[in-house]
Write an enzyme that holds these catalytic residues in place. Structure first.
Site, PDB file in Angstrom:
ATOM      1  N   ARG A  94       3.601 -62.595  -2.017  1.00 49.12           N
ATOM      2  CA  ARG A  94       2.926 -61.419  -2.561  1.00 49.12           C
ATOM      3  C   ARG A  94       1.579 -61.214  -1.886  1.00 49.12           C
ATOM      4  O   ARG A  94       0.801 -62.165  -1.752  1.00 49.12           O
ATOM      5  CB  ARG A  94       2.694 -61.612  -4.068  1.00 49.12           C
ATOM      6  CG  ARG A  94       3.851 -62.245  -4.792  1.00 49.12           C
ATOM      7  CD  ARG A  94       3.509 -62.669  -6.207  1.00 49.12           C
ATOM      8  NE  ARG A  94       3.140 -61.556  -7.070  1.00 49.12           N
ATOM      9  CZ  ARG A  94       2.688 -61.700  -8.299  1.00 49.12           C
ATOM     10  NH1 ARG A  94       2.513 -62.919  -8.809  1.00 49.12           N
ATOM     11  NH2 ARG A  94       2.371 -60.644  -9.016  1.00 49.12           N
ATOM     12  N   GLY A 103       0.633 -50.598  -3.930  1.00 49.39           N
ATOM     13  CA  GLY A 103       1.583 -50.003  -2.998  1.00 49.39           C
ATOM     14  C   GLY A 103       1.271 -50.250  -1.541  1.00 49.39           C
ATOM     15  O   GLY A 103       1.911 -49.716  -0.655  1.00 49.39           O
ATOM     16  N   MET A 105       1.645 -53.003   0.161  1.00 52.48           N
ATOM     17  CA  MET A 105       2.742 -53.736   0.769  1.00 52.48           C
ATOM     18  C   MET A 105       3.631 -54.262  -0.325  1.00 52.48           C
ATOM     19  O   MET A 105       3.173 -54.649  -1.391  1.00 52.48           O
ATOM     20  CB  MET A 105       2.156 -54.864   1.610  1.00 52.48           C
ATOM     21  CG  MET A 105       2.843 -56.188   1.458  1.00 52.48           C
ATOM     22  SD  MET A 105       3.444 -56.762   3.035  1.00 52.48           S
ATOM     23  CE  MET A 105       4.727 -57.856   2.486  1.00 52.48           C
ATOM     24  N   ARG A 350      -5.104 -58.253 -14.433  1.00 52.82           N
ATOM     25  CA  ARG A 350      -6.299 -57.641 -13.844  1.00 52.82           C
ATOM     26  C   ARG A 350      -6.885 -56.699 -14.878  1.00 52.82           C
ATOM     27  O   ARG A 350      -6.204 -56.345 -15.847  1.00 52.82           O
ATOM     28  CB  ARG A 350      -5.948 -56.887 -12.560  1.00 52.82           C
ATOM     29  CG  ARG A 350      -5.019 -55.723 -12.822  1.00 52.82           C
ATOM     30  CD  ARG A 350      -4.527 -55.079 -11.544  1.00 52.82           C
ATOM     31  NE  ARG A 350      -3.245 -54.444 -11.810  1.00 52.82           N
ATOM     32  CZ  ARG A 350      -2.356 -54.122 -10.922  1.00 52.82           C
ATOM     33  NH1 ARG A 350      -2.578 -54.372  -9.648  1.00 52.82           N
ATOM     34  NH2 ARG A 350      -1.234 -53.538 -11.245  1.00 52.82           N
ATOM     35  N   HIS A 472      -8.428 -33.616  -2.098  1.00 53.27           N
ATOM     36  CA  HIS A 472      -9.842 -33.239  -2.067  1.00 53.27           C
ATOM     37  C   HIS A 472     -10.223 -32.438  -3.304  1.00 53.27           C
ATOM     38  O   HIS A 472     -11.210 -32.730  -3.981  1.00 53.27           O
ATOM     39  CB  HIS A 472     -10.101 -32.426  -0.797  1.00 53.27           C
ATOM     40  CG  HIS A 472     -11.506 -31.932  -0.685  1.00 53.27           C
ATOM     41  ND1 HIS A 472     -11.889 -30.681  -1.121  1.00 53.27           N
ATOM     42  CD2 HIS A 472     -12.627 -32.531  -0.244  1.00 53.27           C
ATOM     43  CE1 HIS A 472     -13.180 -30.538  -0.920  1.00 53.27           C
ATOM     44  NE2 HIS A 472     -13.665 -31.638  -0.389  1.00 53.27           N
ATOM     45  N   CYS A 862     -36.562 -31.700 -12.940  1.00 51.86           N
ATOM     46  CA  CYS A 862     -35.633 -30.677 -13.423  1.00 51.86           C
ATOM     47  C   CYS A 862     -34.675 -30.215 -12.341  1.00 51.86           C
ATOM     48  O   CYS A 862     -34.002 -29.206 -12.488  1.00 51.86           O
ATOM     49  CB  CYS A 862     -36.389 -29.502 -14.012  1.00 51.86           C
ATOM     50  SG  CYS A 862     -37.396 -28.639 -12.807  1.00 51.86           S
TER      51      CYS A 862
HETATM   52  P1  ADP Z   1       2.219 -55.485  -6.682  1.00 49.30           P
HETATM   53  O1  ADP Z   1       0.900 -55.874  -6.192  1.00 49.30           O
HETATM   54  O2  ADP Z   1       2.827 -54.352  -5.943  1.00 49.30           O
HETATM   55  O3  ADP Z   1       2.260 -55.331  -8.168  1.00 49.30           O
HETATM   56  P2  ADP Z   1       3.323 -58.104  -7.061  1.00 49.30           P
HETATM   57  O4  ADP Z   1       3.009 -59.137  -6.065  1.00 49.30           O
HETATM   58  O5  ADP Z   1       2.580 -58.133  -8.326  1.00 49.30           O
HETATM   59  O6  ADP Z   1       3.211 -56.711  -6.351  1.00 49.30           O
HETATM   60  O7  ADP Z   1       4.861 -58.191  -7.404  1.00 49.30           O
HETATM   61  C1  ADP Z   1       5.546 -57.172  -8.058  1.00 49.30           C
HETATM   62  C2  ADP Z   1       6.467 -57.731  -9.092  1.00 49.30           C
HETATM   63  O8  ADP Z   1       7.357 -58.686  -8.525  1.00 49.30           O
HETATM   64  C3  ADP Z   1       5.798 -58.507 -10.185  1.00 49.30           C
HETATM   65  O9  ADP Z   1       5.281 -57.698 -11.191  1.00 49.30           O
HETATM   66  C4  ADP Z   1       6.944 -59.326 -10.728  1.00 49.30           C
HETATM   67  O10 ADP Z   1       7.675 -58.566 -11.629  1.00 49.30           O
HETATM   68  C5  ADP Z   1       7.727 -59.617  -9.489  1.00 49.30           C
HETATM   69  N1  ADP Z   1       7.401 -60.989  -9.054  1.00 49.30           N
HETATM   70  C6  ADP Z   1       6.442 -61.387  -8.213  1.00 49.30           C
HETATM   71  N2  ADP Z   1       6.423 -62.729  -8.094  1.00 49.30           N
HETATM   72  C7  ADP Z   1       7.397 -63.191  -8.907  1.00 49.30           C
HETATM   73  C8  ADP Z   1       7.878 -64.501  -9.242  1.00 49.30           C
HETATM   74  N3  ADP Z   1       7.338 -65.586  -8.734  1.00 49.30           N
HETATM   75  N4  ADP Z   1       8.895 -64.591 -10.113  1.00 49.30           N
HETATM   76  C9  ADP Z   1       9.422 -63.470 -10.645  1.00 49.30           C
HETATM   77  N5  ADP Z   1       9.037 -62.239 -10.373  1.00 49.30           N
HETATM   78  C10 ADP Z   1       8.031 -62.080  -9.499  1.00 49.30           C
HETATM   79 MG    MG Z   2       1.689 -56.631  -9.419  1.00 46.97          MG
END
Ligand code: ADP
Ligand code: MG
Ligand code: MG
Length: 911
Positions: A94, A103, A105, A350, A472, A862
């Site tokens: 990830r 979005g 990657m 987050r 914009h 003002c």
């Molecule tokens: P984004 O930043 O696009 O949200 P993530 O890295 O959070 O991408 O991954 C998207 C989704 O992939 C996560 O919300 C989760 O549902 C699934 N995912 C990611 N890592 C795992 C994992 N280790 N086991 C199960 N699902 C995963």
């Molecule tokens: Mg995510």
């Protein structure tokens, strides 16, 4: 020996403050691990490694060794082995930068699968169907995200391994089997699909699919690193001003499976409702599914509230995690989670993005719950955001009526809240011209660019055919607090012909339309609006009361009419910092008399005109004094050059040419002609090369004293009248554009005697004072002299900025400042955010010198900057007494002033 740089951190080795190195996602995964939440084991490769990779084009030396070491830890923790055909460990790869870039990657799930390990997975789970489904997903995502970005085809072309190609194969299989959903496909079907996928991959790449899990892992890491520079990511960073040299971290994490049956699933949820701010878990859950299914909308997920009914045990676990996370981070969290066979795992958290309404409610609620302090609550809400909560809305009944009457024309994207009606205008110049003349304009464009901003500023609303939430038009409109509908593709804007077509109907320039920025609706004709009421926004009122306790700066408003003044008071203004008298002159019943006054050939003629204006002006002031009930009112005497009250020179000339033709035949035209010629000669005589630096402001008052004498008389008479009615009045008479103390002295003596005379006539005393605007550099530089003759200063930062930079307020923004900000020569538009180093220095110096020379001197501002949060912070530090801004910006200014006080307090403490 030099210790090799650490490039890989186990989740348990990091924490939430390591965002720079581990990215936001990695830092939070580490934090959650640290506080004991159920996070699948994993580790993070640093952004530093990414930067090295991008600089050299190669993975840093030894990186894969470090990765192998950490993989071993994962193997120990899970009791599985990466690539083991009997008991395989699978991971997700990830991306995750310091700033969230949704979005940018895609995530690779199920990495480590191949023809052997898939069988291991089937045995391990006792579910062959599940194993091949995971394999199928992996093949397609890995190809799309990794292979197609790292490899070229044998013929040198880019391989086409888009997800759609895999979807086609899947869909074909479903059709063959007569299946509607993926879950209806059997293990055998899925196995066949995997075979077909691999054939597709091999034919595109000219090499077989990489079966070696370690190769898969290395390739995935490289692909994530490289994704930092893909176009989507670069565009995103440009738009949000995120630096390009940060790089992304890579998170490698043990897979958990939400697609292991009915007691499994995956979801996304916020710890509170981020639309309304309500304290309730808010989100969606999809049974028997893996991460990407929720986002892809394959099946409709259920509301979290349904999960509570369906599986109270899981829900309870999740609720507990929400509580822990909110307490820990002391803010609303946006959580991604997965349930594998009844066990909950947290995959991400987050800070939750929220609407303005939710931001306010959540901040106030959290302060009341004791989760954060009042000060933190104040600091957490963006001042600009609250402006959005206080925009006019359509009267619901009137809107209903418009819909019943078939006036709903189209629906676009609701880009900026609020409702507005006005005439459709198709270019920015005309919008500006008409808007300035007091017309309610809706600017309609195919889309907008920075060249249109001057027109947007003068409009009541924006409608565009193209573009989305971040176009914009949308961004600028939200910044300005203007209702805006974008991406309204149903309308076809024809700028040339000055109309738009919509479903067979035609709307022409100057036709009335209405837009609803909350719903995206576009209507024909006008719809009455309701003004928002601050007292009805309970949490916001409360937050602002807290802000009032903390701020030192006063917040006043610029208002020319009683209606605006009333609105300002409702929004919490403590005074009127600028009441412009020339707006009053522009009203249709007065303009002819103003023109007569200007055209007068003799003092008697001029007096006659002024005598007509006097009662009208007195009425204006009475209205404002009534509303303000003893709060200070700063009235500025006439400021603009006189030609602004007369017809435009060029237009007049054109009319005269036409009349000359007609005058040959018609006597009436002849009379009109001589009338117009008289006006023309006056306009010509008043014409100046640089009207902004010409006969205006106090110069006009000195050379035509009758005008300001009349104004002073009107002010004092009005004050006496209102006081007689039993209401207190506090009036401050402000002299514009002073550059030499003698100007102020000359005027003050003269007007003082008028004021005294009027009070004698009226037989009463009123509370009045004289002050000046500081809006020329010379006035600022000689503030200590001027302060001896003034009771107050008010910085006119619009003119001051104009003169300090030498930028024309009327032209420079489009012609110079926009290009300059794009080129990075100027960071910001100095007419929006005060130029602290230049203009600000004069403000600071003049305030200090003025107060030193006259300890009772009151100092305010003002200009437009009075409502700009960043500028407000500066005014606080510069020691001003108050800021004054448009009524609709007053609430934001109250909040910004409190934030300025808090920030200054922090600075003092850290000194
Ligand atoms: P984004 O930043 O696009 O949200 P993530 O890295 O959070 O991408 O991954 C998207 C989704 O992939 C996560 O919300 C989760 O549902 C699934 N995912 C990611 N890592 C795992 C994992 N280790 N086991 C199960 N699902 C995963
Ligand atoms: Mg995510
Ligand atoms: Mg000015």
């Amino acid at each position: 020996m030099i210790q090799a740089k650490k490039r890989v951190y186990l989740f348990e080795e990091g924490n939430k403050d390591m965002r720079d190195l581990l990215g936001g996602k990695g830092a939070n995964l580490a934090e959650m691990t640290r506080i004991g939440l159920p996070v699948p084991p994993g580790f993070t490769i640093t952004t530093e490694a990414c930067r090295e990779y991008l600089a050299t084009g190669r993975l840093p030396e030894g990186l894969m060794d470090e990765v192998k070491e950490k993989m071993k830890v994962l193997e120990e923790k899970t009791g599985r082995k990466f690539g083991d055909p009997k008991n395989p460990l699978l991971v997700s790869v990830r991306s995750g930068a310091k700033f969230s870039m949704p979005g940018m990657m895609d995530t690779v799930l199920n990495l480590g699968l191949n023809d052997e390990t898939v069988r291991g997975l089937a045995e391990l789970t006792g579910d062959e169907r599940f194993a091949y489904d995971a394999y199928r997903r992996f093949l397609s995502i890995f190809s799309d995200v990794v292979l197609s970005n790292l490899f070229t085809r044998p013929d040198g072309e880019k391989p086409n391994l888009d997800r759609s190609r895999f979807e086609e194969i899947l869909e074909r299989k479903k059709e063959e089997r007569g299946a509607k959903y993926d879950i209806e496909l059997s293990a055998e079907d899925l196995k066949e699909i995997c075979e077909e996928y691999k054939k597709l991959i091999e034919s595109e790449l000219g090499r077989p699919f990489p079966e070696d899990p370690w190769e898969q892992l290395r390739l995935a890491i490289e692909a994530v690193f490289r994704s930092w520079n893909n176009k989507r990511a670069v565009d995103y960073r440009n738009f949000y001003g995120i630096p390009h040299d940060l790089g992304t971290a890579v998170n490698i994490q043990t897979m958990v499976f939400g697609n292991m049956g009915e007691d499994s699933g995956t979801g996304v949820a916020f710890t509170r409702n981020v639309a309304t701010g309500e304290k309730e878990i808010y989100g969606e859950y999809l049974v028997n599914a893996q991460g990407e299914d929720v986002v892809a909308g394959i099946r409709t997920p259920m509301k979290i509230s349904e999960l509570k009914k369906r599986d109270p045990e899981i829900y309870k676990q999740f609720e507990r995690v929400c509580e822990i996370l909110e307490r820990h981070y002391r803010d609303v969290q946006d959580i991604e989670f997965t349930v594998e066979r009844g066990k909950l795992y947290i995959l991400q958290c987050r800070a939750g993005k929220r609407t303005a309404k939710a931001a306010v409610k959540i901040a106030v609620d959290m302060a009341k719950e004791g989760l954060i302090s009042k000060e933190e609550a104040i600091a957490r809400v963006e001042p600009q955001q609250i402006t959005q909560l206080l925009v006019p809305r359509f009267d619901p009944q009137e809107k209903e009526k418009a819909i019943r009457e078939g006036r709903l024309l189209a629906r676009g994207v609701n880009a900026s809240p609020g409702a507005a009606s006005g005439i459709a205008v198709f270019d920015a110049d005309k919008a500006e011209e008409l808007g300035r003349a007091g017309k309610r304009v809706i600017l309609v464009r195919p889309e907008t660019t920075p060249d249109d901003v001057h027109g947007m500023l003068a409009s009541k609303g924006i409608l565009t055919q193209r573009g989305g939430m971040t176009s914009h038009a949308a961004v600028v409109a939200r910044g300005l607090g203007l209702p805006c509908v974008v991406g309204c593709e149903e309308i076809k804007v024809d700028v040339e012909r000055r109309l738009f077509e919509v479903n067979g109907k035609i709307v022409r320039e100057f036709d009335e339309i209405s837009i609803d920025g909350d719903t995206g609706e576009v209507f024909a004709g006008a719809i009455p609006t309701l003004e928002p009421k601050l007292e009805e926004e309970r949490e916001l009122s409360e937050l602002l009361r807290w802000a009032d306790e903390i701020r030192r700066l006063g917040v006043w408003a610029n208002a020319d009419y009683p209606r605006d003044a009333r609105r300002a008071v409702e929004f919490g203004a403590e005074g009127i910092g600028l009441c412009r008298t020339e707006h009053m002159f522009m009203e249709t019943d007065r303009l002819p008399w103003v023109q007569k006054m200007i055209m007068a050939q003799t003092p008697e003629e001029r007096k006659e005109a002024l005598d007509h204006l006097l009662p009208l002006q007195r009425g204006d002031f009475e209205g404002i004094f009534e509303v303000m009930e003893g709060r200070p009112v700063v009235i500025r005497l006439i400021d603009p050059p006189l030609h602004e009250f007369l017809p435009n020179y060029d237009e007049l000339l054109a009319e005269i040419f036409e009349l000359r033709e007609k005058a040959r035949e018609s006597e009436e035209a002849g009379r009109e002609l001589s009338e117009k010629e008289k006006i023309l000669s006056v306009v010509r005589s008043l014409k100046e090369a640089n009207p902004m630096m010409g006969l205006r402001g106090c110069r006009l008052g000195i050379l035509y004293p009758e005008i300001i004498e009349m104004q002073t008389r009107a002010i004092i008479e009005a004050a006496c009248e209102v006081k007689r009615r039993g209401k207190p009045v506090r009036v401050k008479i402000m002299i514009p554009l002073v550059s030499h103390v003698n100007e102020l002295r000359w005027i003050r003596e003269r007007l003082e005697s008028v004021a005294r005379k009027v009070m004698e006539e009226q037989g009463m005393e009123v509370d009045y004072s004289f002050g000046t605007m500081i809006e020329t550099p010379r006035a600022a530089l000689t503030a200590s002299e001027i302060a001896k003759v003034a009771d107050f200063f008010s910085f006119g930062t619009n003119d001051l900025t104009q003169m300090v930079f030498g930028f024309s307020r009327d032209d420079a923004e489009g012609k110079v400042i926009m290009p300059y900000t794009k080129m990075g020569i100027l960071e910001k538009n100095p007419f929006q955010t005060l130029d602290v180093e230049g203009v600000g220095r004069l403000v600071e110096e003049a305030t200090r010198a003025g107060k030193a020379a006259n300890p009772n001197l009151e100092v305010g501002i003002c200009g437009e900057h009075g409502g700009d949060p960043e500028s407000i912070r500066f005014f606080h530090k510069a020691g001003l007494d108050y800021v004054s801004c448009s009524p609709f910006r007053v609430p934001a200014a109250r909040l910004a002033a409190a934030q300025a006080a808090l920030a200054a307090g922090v600075e003092d403490r850290t000194k």
